[in-house]
Scaffold this motif. Structure first.
Motif, PDB file in Angstrom:
ATOM      1  N   VAL A  85       0.832  -1.205   0.000  1.00 18.42           N
ATOM      2  CA  VAL A  85       0.000   0.000   0.000  1.00 18.42           C
ATOM      3  C   VAL A  85       0.865   1.254   0.000  1.00 18.42           C
ATOM      4  O   VAL A  85       0.578   2.226  -0.716  1.00 18.42           O
ATOM      5  N   ASP A  86       1.940   1.250   0.786  1.00 20.63           N
ATOM      6  CA  ASP A  86       2.839   2.409   0.800  1.00 20.63           C
ATOM      7  C   ASP A  86       3.434   2.662  -0.586  1.00 20.63           C
ATOM      8  O   ASP A  86       3.507   3.806  -1.052  1.00 20.63           O
ATOM      9  N   ALA A  91       3.461   5.774  -5.563  1.00 19.81           N
ATOM     10  CA  ALA A  91       3.412   5.774  -7.023  1.00 19.81           C
ATOM     11  C   ALA A  91       2.241   6.623  -7.515  1.00 19.81           C
ATOM     12  O   ALA A  91       2.353   7.342  -8.521  1.00 19.81           O
ATOM     13  N   CYS A  92       1.115   6.561  -6.816  1.00 23.19           N
ATOM     14  CA  CYS A  92      -0.023   7.415  -7.171  1.00 23.19           C
ATOM     15  C   CYS A  92       0.377   8.888  -7.132  1.00 23.19           C
ATOM     16  O   CYS A  92      -0.016   9.680  -8.002  1.00 23.19           O
ATOM     17  N   ASP A  93       1.181   9.255  -6.144  1.00 27.38           N
ATOM     18  CA  ASP A  93       1.635  10.641  -6.046  1.00 27.38           C
ATOM     19  C   ASP A  93       2.557  11.009  -7.209  1.00 27.38           C
ATOM     20  O   ASP A  93       2.501  12.128  -7.730  1.00 27.38           O
ATOM     21  N   VAL A  94       3.395  10.058  -7.624  1.00 24.85           N
ATOM     22  CA  VAL A  94       4.275  10.314  -8.765  1.00 24.85           C
ATOM     23  C   VAL A  94       3.453  10.572 -10.032  1.00 24.85           C
ATOM     24  O   VAL A  94       3.822  11.396 -10.879  1.00 24.85           O
ATOM     25  N   GLU A 133      -9.418   2.484   0.826  1.00 21.11           N
ATOM     26  CA  GLU A 133      -9.329   3.385   1.962  1.00 21.11           C
ATOM     27  C   GLU A 133      -7.886   3.543   2.426  1.00 21.11           C
ATOM     28  O   GLU A 133      -7.438   4.652   2.757  1.00 21.11           O
ATOM     29  N   ARG A 134      -7.136   2.436   2.455  1.00 21.06           N
ATOM     30  CA  ARG A 134      -5.763   2.486   2.953  1.00 21.06           C
ATOM     31  C   ARG A 134      -4.848   3.269   2.015  1.00 21.06           C
ATOM     32  O   ARG A 134      -3.987   4.023   2.469  1.00 21.06           O
ATOM     33  N   VAL A 135      -5.007   3.078   0.718  1.00 22.93           N
ATOM     34  CA  VAL A 135      -4.172   3.833  -0.226  1.00 22.93           C
ATOM     35  C   VAL A 135      -4.529   5.311  -0.155  1.00 22.93           C
ATOM     36  O   VAL A 135      -3.648   6.175  -0.143  1.00 22.93           O
ATOM     37  N   GLY A 136      -5.808   5.615  -0.127  1.00 23.95           N
ATOM     38  CA  GLY A 136      -6.237   7.000   0.075  1.00 23.95           C
ATOM     39  C   GLY A 136      -5.908   7.944  -1.063  1.00 23.95           C
ATOM     40  O   GLY A 136      -5.702   9.139  -0.839  1.00 23.95           O
TER      41      GLY A 136
END
Length: 368
Positions: A85-86, A91-94, A133-136
């Motif tokens: 998840v981290d 990666a989502c932020d990238v 929810e955890r990835v957010g």
């Protein structure tokens, strides 16, 4: 060479988004993932249990977090998901800028539910919601396998307003069921009052494994007619899937009503696109599967090959269904049991992911 003058740009012009089928902490922290976006035109990432098993069981990138999890007395399954998840969140932020620029179509990062839940739709739904929810992050996609028993789970998760990557699709018959599950899910999301414009989905259709299994059977059959069909089934199968996509989504009345309400179409995603037979072109499953509303997720070696010498001639999907059907007629003509092929591939696909996941749990469990 600029991105605008590459085969990946040609794929984008044809309507195919290029995603990377790989993720690791090293790839994120080293800046490699950002470089692939900037220099290679990568606009998304897919992961699976085998990818995380490879990432977490080698190198030292996860050592500090494993020590922290050990000190906290973490359960091994939760520890693995915490690390995954981290990585997905980072990666989502990238990909945040890609996500915004594409209005949510690309910039996507997928994370899969526990592969051991492939026959448990209730737990699949619960874990899909928990992972979201955890990835957010809005640009995460939750991967759910297209086993028959999990089709209702796909509908329920989409109906909850969660973006879904439906994975492990091998046959056109199953893909048609997936499309139905998708449509039912978006209809449910609408009934539940969700903003349909925020929900995205892809249907991951596996390509090279089809050739590997059918080629093996063609070799066993022998004879000129059978051997002449080697290396043709994977592309033909994907093209038949695209025909189904055209019939049921692009031109389907049920879809048009949802599109009018702001829904996003579920795109076919070509997965398993690394060529297993060295006699075939290493860009076979890229250049022959370019077309509107599609995604091609590539391991890095296929991406490198595509950038180096891929020749993209535009849309190779639209109108290809008739020729693809002729290939399948010929396969049946040499007694290839296609129903059995797809049943074997789905079963083995689930088993391979479960095996990778179990091995990863063993490795991390020992370290904990």
């Amino acid at each position: 060479m600029s991105i605008s003058a590459t085969p990946v740009a040609d794929l984008a012009a044809a309507g195919t988004s290029v995603w990377l089928d790989d993720l690791s902490r090293d790839r994120i922290t080293s800046g490699n993932l950002a470089d692939l976006i900037a220099t290679s035109g990568v606009v998304g990432v897919t992961t699976n249990p085998a990818i995380f098993a490879s990432a977490m069981s080698t190198g030292t990138a996860y050592d500090a977090q494993i020590d922290d999890l050990k000190d906290a007395g973490a359960d091994v399954t939760d520890a693995v998901f915490t690390m995954a998840v981290d990585d997905v969140r980072n990666a989502c932020d990238v990909f945040a800028e890609v996500y915004t620029a594409s209005a949510g179509v690309d910039g996507r990062v997928s994370i899969e539910v526990d592969p051991r839940l492939a026959e448990d739709p209730t737990e699949t739904v619960a874990q899909a919601k928990a992972l979201r929810e955890r990835v957010g992050r809005e640009n995460v996609m939750i991967k759910i396998p297209a086993t028959e028993v999990c089709l209702p789970a796909i509908t329920e998760v989409l109906g909850a307003g969660i973006s879904v990557n439906v994975t492990l699709i091998f046959s056109v018959a199953r893909y048609r069921q997936v499309i139905d599950a998708f449509l039912a899910g978006i209809e449910l999301a609408k009934a539940n009052g969700h903003d349909l414009s925020t929900i995205h989905s892809v249907a991951s259709f596996f390509v090279s494994r089809v050739d590997s299994e059918i080629d093996r059977r063609l070799d066993d059959t022998g004879g000129a007619a059978a051997l002449a069909l080697k290396g043709r089934a994977g592309v033909a199968n994907a093209r038949l899937a695209y025909d189904a996509f055209t019939d049921l989504l692009l031109t389907g009345s049920r879809w048009r009503a949802l599109a009018a309400a702001g829904a996003n179409i579920q795109r076919p995603l070509w997965a398993s696109t690394s060529v297993k037979n060295p006699e075939y072109s290493d860009t076979l499953y890229v250049t022959e599967l370019a077309g509107p509303h599609t995604v091609n997720t590539m391991p890095e070696n296929t991406l490198v090959a595509t950038l180096d010498h891929g020749v993209v001639t535009g849309d190779t999907l639209t109108g290809s269904g008739t020729e693809a059907a002729e290939v399948f007629d010929a396969l049946e003509g040499v007694d290839i049991d296609l129903a059995d092929v797809f049943a074997v591939l789905e079963r083995e696909g689930v088993e391979k992911f479960v095996s990778s996941w179990t091995d990863l749990l063993d490795v991390i469990g020992a370290r904990l």
